[in-house]
Motif scaffolding. Sequence first.
Motif, PDB file in Angstrom:
ATOM      1  N   GLY A  64       6.496  -3.614   0.422  1.00  0.00           N
ATOM      2  CA  GLY A  64       6.112  -2.231   0.667  1.00  0.00           C
ATOM      3  C   GLY A  64       6.790  -1.627   1.880  1.00  0.00           C
ATOM      4  O   GLY A  64       7.432  -2.330   2.683  1.00  0.00           O
ATOM      5  N   SER A  70      -1.047  -3.134  -3.542  1.00  0.00           N
ATOM      6  CA  SER A  70      -1.318  -1.700  -3.651  1.00  0.00           C
ATOM      7  C   SER A  70      -2.377  -1.471  -4.724  1.00  0.00           C
ATOM      8  O   SER A  70      -2.186  -1.870  -5.871  1.00  0.00           O
ATOM      9  CB  SER A  70      -0.057  -0.915  -4.011  1.00  0.00           C
ATOM     10  N   ASP A  98      -3.056   1.371  -5.745  1.00  0.00           N
ATOM     11  CA  ASP A  98      -2.621   2.554  -6.497  1.00  0.00           C
ATOM     12  C   ASP A  98      -1.675   2.216  -7.644  1.00  0.00           C
ATOM     13  O   ASP A  98      -1.491   3.025  -8.546  1.00  0.00           O
ATOM     14  CB  ASP A  98      -1.924   3.553  -5.559  1.00  0.00           C
TER      15      ASP A  98
END
Length: 371
Positions: free
Chosen positions: A209, A109, A111
């Motif tokens: 995830g 990720s 983010d």
Amino acid sequence: MLKTGIVGLPNVGKSTLFNAVTRTRKAQAANFPFCTIEPNVGIVNVPDDRLQSLATMSKSEKILPAAIEFVDIAGLVAGASEGEGLGNQFLSHIREVDAIIQVVRCFESSDIHHVSGSVDPVRDIEVINTELILADLASVKKRSERNQKAARSGDKLAKAEVALADKLIPHLDSGKPALTIELDVAEKDILRGFFLLTSKPTLFACNVGENDLASLGGDSPAAKHVSAVVDYAAMSLGCEAVVISAQIESELADLPPEEAKEFLAGLGVEDSGVGQLIRAAYHLLGLRTYLTTGPKETRAWTIHAGDKAPAAAGVIHSDFERGFIAAQIVSFDDLMGCGSEAKAREAGKLRLEGKEYVVQDGDVVEFRFNV
């Protein structure tokens, strides 16, 4: 109640996982290191489908599952054994738990920041293990030094502790956790008094995830990360690894059971893995469950693996253990197969056991006692 500590590097999903297993929002989950400082503590029910089946058969008014305690401990970083990132404080929190779940980031990720700049679960495990080993090494050396004088004067316990330290120091110095050293029964008893971080039973939680659970059979990055952790855990530490998605579970936390099932089905999976993780942690602690059932309640009772019938009876009330006469036993599978206690008795599946009987996980029990 025994405690399981959730540990790992910062930003791997520890607090999200804690919130998921406890069905709370107690732990702050944020995209920066050390958003958890003081440990969060929660009591978690152990999922057990057997309870509903028994309750239906007995027409029980209520169901009482077994429970264990989870502790969310702040993220460790390289240098924790020397105080980096409030390391000494966090290591002391780990020392207080009975078993460890090490959360390993297996999701990519852009983010969510990774403290090392990239996702490499085996490297992350080794960072954590190195810090725990270094802390244990310092602890064992200090203990040995304190015992030297008493050992020379003939103190038996001091001599035994020094001898054990002489075994542990080269083992730890080679980068191996205390959990993997071969010891005899007497040495294992002494080791418990050392309270070493790396002697605690350990389980790895591969945190994937939201979109990864359904694709773990392929060659996705998450699948490769999980495979690497499973292999490392088994070959290097003799430990189990469980796949979970803390993010999915955090989204399920506020949903009713039926809506939660629909949500998972929409993702192409049946289970996010947290139920399996809780059950694995329960067994990791050396705990087992026997069951009682009747019109008032169906209940799971927690015992230690190897407990005999009187000790198991004492979990209900000390009078049961003190006045133990016998235990009426039928396995859950046999009882469900017969459909009722009466039919189980007719089939010869119901039996009386005495004081030496070791209660098994899934035994349905009724105790006879006299005080």
